[in-house]
Design a protein around this motif. Structure first.
Motif, mmCIF file in Angstrom:
data_model
loop_
_atom_site.group_PDB
_atom_site.id
_atom_site.type_symbol
_atom_site.label_atom_id
_atom_site.label_comp_id
_atom_site.label_asym_id
_atom_site.label_seq_id
_atom_site.Cartn_x
_atom_site.Cartn_y
_atom_site.Cartn_z
ATOM 1 N N SER A 44 13.096 -61.107 -11.329
ATOM 2 C CA SER A 44 13.128 -61.721 -12.651
ATOM 3 C C SER A 44 13.748 -63.107 -12.602
ATOM 4 C CB SER A 44 13.930 -60.858 -13.624
ATOM 5 O OG SER A 44 15.274 -60.840 -13.267
ATOM 6 N N ASP A 78 20.169 -61.710 -22.164
ATOM 7 C CA ASP A 78 20.269 -61.525 -20.729
ATOM 8 C C ASP A 78 20.012 -60.106 -20.265
ATOM 9 O OD1 ASP A 78 20.737 -64.074 -20.365
ATOM 10 O OD2 ASP A 78 22.744 -63.888 -19.472
ATOM 11 N N THR A 79 20.404 -59.145 -21.099
ATOM 12 C CA THR A 79 20.419 -57.772 -20.632
ATOM 13 C C THR A 79 19.071 -57.306 -20.083
ATOM 14 O OG1 THR A 79 20.344 -57.290 -22.960
ATOM 15 C CG2 THR A 79 22.378 -56.716 -21.815
ATOM 16 N N GLU A 80 18.003 -57.864 -20.608
ATOM 17 C CA GLU A 80 16.699 -57.400 -20.127
ATOM 18 C C GLU A 80 16.438 -57.833 -18.693
ATOM 19 O OE1 GLU A 80 13.976 -58.775 -23.036
ATOM 20 O OE2 GLU A 80 14.922 -57.575 -24.592
ATOM 21 N N SER A 81 16.957 -59.008 -18.343
ATOM 22 C CA SER A 81 16.734 -59.475 -16.977
ATOM 23 C C SER A 81 17.813 -58.964 -16.019
ATOM 24 C CB SER A 81 16.712 -61.001 -16.951
ATOM 25 O OG SER A 81 17.969 -61.470 -17.390
ATOM 26 N N MET A 82 18.813 -58.217 -16.558
ATOM 27 C CA MET A 82 19.911 -57.748 -15.720
ATOM 28 C C MET A 82 19.792 -56.247 -15.461
ATOM 29 S SD MET A 82 21.793 -60.511 -15.442
ATOM 30 C CE MET A 82 23.556 -60.403 -15.333
ATOM 31 N N GLN A 83 20.344 -55.827 -14.340
ATOM 32 C CA GLN A 83 20.434 -54.381 -14.078
ATOM 33 C C GLN A 83 21.834 -54.071 -13.559
ATOM 34 O OE1 GLN A 83 17.901 -53.398 -10.809
ATOM 35 N NE2 GLN A 83 18.965 -54.751 -9.400
ATOM 36 N N LEU A 84 22.216 -52.795 -13.663
ATOM 37 C CA LEU A 84 23.540 -52.406 -13.163
ATOM 38 C C LEU A 84 23.608 -52.702 -11.673
ATOM 39 C CD1 LEU A 84 24.608 -49.046 -14.811
ATOM 40 C CD2 LEU A 84 25.846 -51.212 -14.820
ATOM 41 N N ASP A 85 24.717 -53.304 -11.266
ATOM 42 C CA ASP A 85 24.891 -53.714 -9.878
ATOM 43 C C ASP A 85 24.864 -52.495 -8.938
ATOM 44 O OD1 ASP A 85 25.739 -54.684 -7.497
ATOM 45 O OD2 ASP A 85 27.307 -55.962 -8.356
ATOM 46 N N PRO A 86 23.929 -52.468 -7.981
ATOM 47 C CA PRO A 86 23.879 -51.312 -7.075
ATOM 48 C C PRO A 86 25.163 -51.131 -6.252
ATOM 49 C CG PRO A 86 22.344 -53.050 -6.381
ATOM 50 C CD PRO A 86 22.851 -53.414 -7.735
ATOM 51 N N VAL A 87 25.851 -52.227 -5.946
ATOM 52 C CA VAL A 87 27.117 -52.091 -5.198
ATOM 53 C C VAL A 87 28.122 -51.305 -6.026
ATOM 54 C CG1 VAL A 87 28.958 -53.319 -4.012
ATOM 55 C CG2 VAL A 87 26.676 -54.317 -4.111
ATOM 56 N N PHE A 88 28.152 -51.602 -7.331
ATOM 57 C CA PHE A 88 29.047 -50.871 -8.237
ATOM 58 C C PHE A 88 28.683 -49.389 -8.249
ATOM 59 C CE2 PHE A 88 28.883 -49.380 -12.776
ATOM 60 C CZ PHE A 88 30.190 -48.894 -12.822
ATOM 61 N N GLU A 130 29.998 -60.754 -21.753
ATOM 62 C CA GLU A 130 29.709 -61.602 -20.597
ATOM 63 C C GLU A 130 30.599 -61.267 -19.411
ATOM 64 O OE1 GLU A 130 30.550 -62.689 -23.606
ATOM 65 O OE2 GLU A 130 31.956 -64.368 -23.558
ATOM 66 N N GLN A 188 29.135 -58.234 -17.869
ATOM 67 C CA GLN A 188 27.929 -58.615 -17.131
ATOM 68 C C GLN A 188 28.260 -59.278 -15.807
ATOM 69 O OE1 GLN A 188 25.082 -61.029 -19.259
ATOM 70 N NE2 GLN A 188 24.455 -59.194 -20.360
ATOM 71 N N ASP A 211 25.238 -55.440 0.199
ATOM 72 C CA ASP A 211 25.507 -56.872 0.326
ATOM 73 C C ASP A 211 26.604 -57.222 -0.671
ATOM 74 O OD1 ASP A 211 25.514 -59.539 0.656
ATOM 75 O OD2 ASP A 211 23.614 -59.911 -0.399
ATOM 76 N N LEU A 212 27.731 -57.720 -0.152
ATOM 77 C CA LEU A 212 28.864 -57.999 -1.040
ATOM 78 C C LEU A 212 28.778 -59.376 -1.675
ATOM 79 C CD1 LEU A 212 31.599 -56.433 1.238
ATOM 80 C CD2 LEU A 212 30.621 -55.449 -0.823
ATOM 81 N N ARG A 223 34.243 -52.168 -3.381
ATOM 82 C CA ARG A 223 34.111 -52.751 -4.715
ATOM 83 C C ARG A 223 35.153 -53.858 -4.950
ATOM 84 N NH1 ARG A 223 31.442 -54.286 -8.917
ATOM 85 N NH2 ARG A 223 32.297 -53.651 -10.907
ATOM 86 N N PHE A 225 29.601 -56.279 -13.479
ATOM 87 C CA PHE A 225 28.922 -54.990 -13.327
ATOM 88 C C PHE A 225 27.399 -55.098 -13.233
ATOM 89 C CE2 PHE A 225 33.053 -53.832 -14.901
ATOM 90 C CZ PHE A 225 33.331 -52.640 -14.275
ATOM 91 N N TYR A 226 26.865 -56.280 -13.459
ATOM 92 C CA TYR A 226 25.404 -56.403 -13.464
ATOM 93 C C TYR A 226 24.929 -57.443 -12.453
ATOM 94 C CZ TYR A 226 25.250 -53.575 -17.681
ATOM 95 O OH TYR A 226 25.352 -52.547 -18.568
ATOM 96 N N THR A 227 23.703 -57.294 -12.034
ATOM 97 C CA THR A 227 23.077 -58.355 -11.227
ATOM 98 C C THR A 227 21.721 -58.688 -11.828
ATOM 99 O OG1 THR A 227 22.193 -56.632 -9.818
ATOM 100 C CG2 THR A 227 24.080 -57.844 -8.954
ATOM 101 N N GLU A 228 21.177 -59.788 -11.393
ATOM 102 C CA GLU A 228 19.815 -60.147 -11.814
ATOM 103 C C GLU A 228 18.846 -59.100 -11.281
ATOM 104 O OE1 GLU A 228 18.598 -63.055 -13.239
ATOM 105 O OE2 GLU A 228 20.572 -63.935 -13.640
ATOM 106 N N LYS A 229 17.887 -58.748 -12.096
ATOM 107 C CA LYS A 229 16.849 -57.831 -11.617
ATOM 108 C C LYS A 229 16.029 -58.527 -10.548
ATOM 109 C CE LYS A 229 15.840 -54.621 -15.291
ATOM 110 N NZ LYS A 229 15.244 -54.563 -16.603
ATOM 111 N N PRO A 254 24.564 -62.749 -24.575
ATOM 112 C CA PRO A 254 24.339 -61.575 -23.751
ATOM 113 C C PRO A 254 23.068 -60.817 -24.095
ATOM 114 C CG PRO A 254 26.282 -61.298 -25.166
ATOM 115 C CD PRO A 254 25.801 -62.675 -25.330
ATOM 116 N N GLN A 277 34.024 -56.933 -3.286
ATOM 117 C CA GLN A 277 32.922 -57.589 -3.999
ATOM 118 C C GLN A 277 33.425 -58.342 -5.228
ATOM 119 O OE1 GLN A 277 30.513 -55.246 -6.499
ATOM 120 N NE2 GLN A 277 28.668 -56.454 -6.189
ATOM 121 N N MET A 301 29.835 -68.767 -19.159
ATOM 122 C CA MET A 301 30.426 -67.682 -19.940
ATOM 123 C C MET A 301 29.957 -67.705 -21.384
ATOM 124 S SD MET A 301 32.519 -65.949 -17.948
ATOM 125 C CE MET A 301 33.770 -65.133 -18.935
#
Lengths: 125, 663
Positions: free
Chosen positions: B663, A8-18, B650, B653, A94-95, B115, B656-660, A5, B118, A1
């Motif tokens: 990456s 990190d944001t560059e390596s992260m994307q919005l969760d497709p499940v969301f 955080e 993140q 995928d959950l 959701r 709501f976010y996952t690793e690309k 942040p 998850q 935690m």
């Protein structure tokens, strides 16, 4: 935690499940509105009567016609939509694996960290 | 068969006569099956993470288990007692009342299911307060959630225990071994004031049998036992309805005929609660104290200027003392529809009539809506007849409220949310929604049809309409000479209430063990302690609820209505925001929870001052308090969030976010 942040944001994307579940939730809410707008006004206009002549009741398959077209028929339509929506539209996502006990472990760690801090802080002063 | 041939009793007659015992037999088979399931479930507890298995079935429910536990938990005892009673009392308008069930499965499971599952996985949450606490990283919010759940659900649990016992009592009514056991119990507890004052021994016996059975199998088997008994109960319910539907339609002479006859019906007159009724006069003085039981028919010649015979049915037992000839203010309903009266008089031999009496001093009131000439056909059109409301049973504003109530407020019920955290994967959710949709279609609309037919087949049940389901089961099966079938049919309501009680029980005990003890008192408790506490909490919570249900608080039914909508008003908005809105923070979720709870409560408090009773809530713009509560909750959550700082990045993140990929 405690990760920074911004890095990190560059390596992260919005969760497709969301994203998928949000889109699906809006459609379901839309379906609810359509059901409401079909059933209630239809029944109110056609089914709320006064001074009905018992001999002239309109029925469809033995059911009062307002019930048939206001409830029974849309019910079947809603079922068909539900089946189509769930089996062919909803994304199979995928959950993820369950992180059993992670929340507790995290809190215990935080608790100990706070205790340590208090002890160290106390020593320093 | 040799037995049958020598005594010259046909098989169907034998079964028909053994009808009350059929209920006992089916109840015993049923209970035995439940225990077998609990024992099997207990074996699962040994292998996996105990808490997750005991309270959440290790998040591994497949389609049938998930679909049927969801459906069975949602349909409480009310679906098979309260709902049939309403259909019987108000007619076809109940189709609109229940109409939103066409979208209930997809709404209650689809809006948040994927959701929520998850998010719970991601944080390792096991209970609903867990989810709230982890998602917002706020112990205070978690404590608030657990307090609300324990407070609200405890009332509900007591109420469901009571409902279960009453249903069992109805089923076993007339079984000799049951009545003699109840008498024995009455003698055994006669010295204990708490158990004997104003408590009927039959009710007490049923409560003990029902309560102990539920407590044992739930405590021993945990979530999997609850789920698999739910599956069995769900199957019993749907089979019951599918058998009843064709029997009801054919015996009522077809659906067309039923609707035509209903069009001519007018509501009965009834005696007001405090005073009024009829005076009964015997031809000769009673030799000994004479009891006039509930359900007894009384008929007399038509009054002057009328050709319609007088026909009354007793709704509260009365007694004519020895040597007396009359009794005043006997509580009754009076049938007003000629067809119905003739039908009952036509089967005078098989009905319970009180002969040798005359009726005088008829002091009855008519329905507030449904009897005027302009309200003809009240049973087949809206808003439906109502004894107390002069705007009818279901005015437009209430019809809209019920669309919110079932589909939206159902989504906000914690007992449903827990199930949404337990399915295995998305595929399971998708197939389960379809299964529940078909399941509800097979249950709810057919119930409307069946109990419209009941109006034709069994007139004059308004006084004890809660018994219409068992009464109808017995009537339908006896007519085809298969009385034993009634045992299966009456098991349906019992199954419904059992599957609700066990889920509520586990919900409350998980709140104590996981949310109060493990997360606030002793996070480092050993697995062994937690295991022991889980068994203990389930057992203690169940036992306390059962003891309270011996003398349940007044207004219990009203409390349930308050609880059901209060829970949704408090939980739906925080959960929806938490799942779908990145900007929401702990303060916003708290605002939504307290705002919904407070506004909903405010409607009831205002009702206390405006209408003189807490349970006659103030209806803003004629809408039910749930609508004010829900809108208020979403509004408060939105405003508070906008006025306070964004949540820690955080946290956003994490959920709501996952690793690309890559990456």
């Amino acid at each position: 935690m405690s990760t920074a942040p911004s890095n990190d944001t560059e390596s992260m994307q919005l969760d497709p499940v969301f994203l998928n579940s949000k889109r699906e939730a809006w459609i379901i809410l839309g379906l609810w509105v359509v059901a409401l707008l079909w059933a209630v006004p239809y029944c109110y206009i056609n089914g709320f009567q006064s001074g009905l002549d018992p001999e002239s009741v309109e029925t469809t398959m033995g059911i009062p016609s307002w019930v048939f077209w206001g409830i029974a028929f849309p019910w079947v339509v809603a079922d068909l939509f539900t089946i189509w929506f769930c089996l062919f539209y909803m994304k199979e996502d995928d959950l993820g694996v369950a992180h059993e006990g992670e929340d507790l472990a995290e809190e215990i760690a935080e608790m100990h960290a706070a205790e340590d801090e208090a002890t160290t802080g106390g020593n320093e002063s | 068969m040799s037995f049958l041939s020598t005594t010259n009793v046909s098989l169907p007659t034998l079964f028909a006569e053994s009808n009350p015992n059929a209920a006992l037999v089916s109840f015993l088979i049923y209970t035995a099956a439940v225990f077998v399931i609990a024992a099997l479930s207990n074996r699962l507890l040994k292998s996996k993470s105990f808490l997750s298995e005991y309270f959440l079935g290790s998040r591994g429910l497949g389609v049938w288990a998930f679909a049927l536990t969801f459906a069975a938990t949602s349909s409480s005892g009310g679906s098979f007692t309260g709902f049939p009673s309403k259909i019987y009392s108000h007619g076809w308008i109940l189709a609109l009342w229940i109409g939103s069930y066409m979208v209930v499965p997809i709404c209650t499971m689809g809006l948040i299911g994927k959701r929520l599952n998850q998010v719970a996985r991601r944080s390792g949450s096991i209970t609903v307060p867990d989810v709230v606490r982890d998602r917002f990283h706020s112990p205070v919010l978690g404590l608030m959630a657990v307090s609300l759940i324990v407070f609200f659900m405890s009332f509900n649990l007591v109420a469901q225990f009571k409902a279960g016992s009453l249903i069992l009592q109805t089923l076993l009514d007339g079984v000799s071994i049951f009545e003699s056991t109840a008498d024995g119990l009455a003698q055994a507890v006669s010295g204990i004031p708490f158990l004997s004052d104003g408590v009927s021994p039959e009710y007490l016996l049923c409560l003990l049998v029902f309560g102990i059975a539920v407590i044992i199998y739930t405590t021993y088997g945990g979530f999997h036992a609850v789920v698999w008994t739910d599956v069995m109960q769900g199957i019993v319910m749907v089979i019951g309805v599918i058998i009843m539907l064709p029997l009801a339609i054919s015996q009522a002479g077809g659906l067309e005929n039923t609707t035509k006859l209903m069009a001519k019906m007018t509501p009965p007159r009834f005696s007001a609660g405090d005073k009024g009724g009829i005076t009964l006069t015997l031809d000769k003085p009673a030799a000994e104290n004479m009891r006039v039981e509930v359900g007894t028919w009384i008929t007399d010649k038509p009054i002057a200027d009328s050709k319609v015979p007088l026909l009354f049915r007793v709704t509260a037992a009365a007694e004519i003392p020895a040597g007396e000839t009359s009794v005043d203010e006997v509580k009754v309903i009076q049938l007003t529809t000629l067809d119905d009266i003739e039908r009952i008089l036509g089967r005078r031999e098989s009905e319970n009539f009180l002969d040798g009496v005359t009726v005088s001093n008829i002091d009855l009131v008519q329905y507030a809506y449904g009897e005027e000439a302009s309200q003809q056909g009240a049973y087949i059109v809206g808003p439906g007849p109502s004894p107390s409301s002069n705007t009818g049973f279901l005015p437009l504003s209430l019809a809209i409220s019920f669309f919110f109530m079932w589909a939206i407020s159902g989504t906000g019920q914690p007992a449903n949310m827990v199930r949404l955290m337990a399915f295995r994967d998305t595929k399971t959710l998708q197939r389960s929604i379809c299964t529940v949709a078909i399941y509800y279609t097979l249950i709810y609309f057919p119930l409307v049809v069946i109990f419209c037919c009941a109006r034709v087949l069994l007139p004059g049940m308004e006084g004890e309409s809660d018994r219409i389901m068992p009464a109808m089961a017995v009537y339908l099966t006896e007519h085809i000479g298969m009385g034993w079938l009634a045992g299966l049919l009456v098991a349906a309501p019992f199954a419904a209430v059992m599957s609700t009680v066990d889920s509520f029980l586990l919900l409350i005990s998980s709140a104590w063990v996981r949310d109060v003890y493990q997360r606030n008192i002793n996070p480092e408790a050993s697995e062994k302690t937690i295991k022991l506490l889980s068994y203990l909490a389930t057992f203690v919570v169940g036992t306390v609820a059962m003891v309270v249900a011996i003398n349940p608080p007044q207004f219990l039914q009203d409390i349930i209505v308050y609880v059901g909508s209060g829970l949704a008003a408090s939980f739906l908005a925080p959960i929806i925001y938490g799942l779908y809105w990145r900007r929401v923070n702990a303060a916003g979720a708290m605002g939504a929870m307290l705002g919904g709870f407070g506004l909903h409560l405010a409607m009831y408090v205002t009702g206390y001052f405006e209408n003189g009773s807490f349970f006659k809530p103030y209806q803003m713009f004629d809408f039910d308090p749930i609508i004010v509560g829900l809108f208020g909750s979403f509004f408060c959550g939105f405003i508070v969030t906008k006025l306070t700082a964004p949540p820690p990045q955080e946290l956003v993140q994490k959920f709501f976010y996952t690793e690309k990929a890559g990456s």
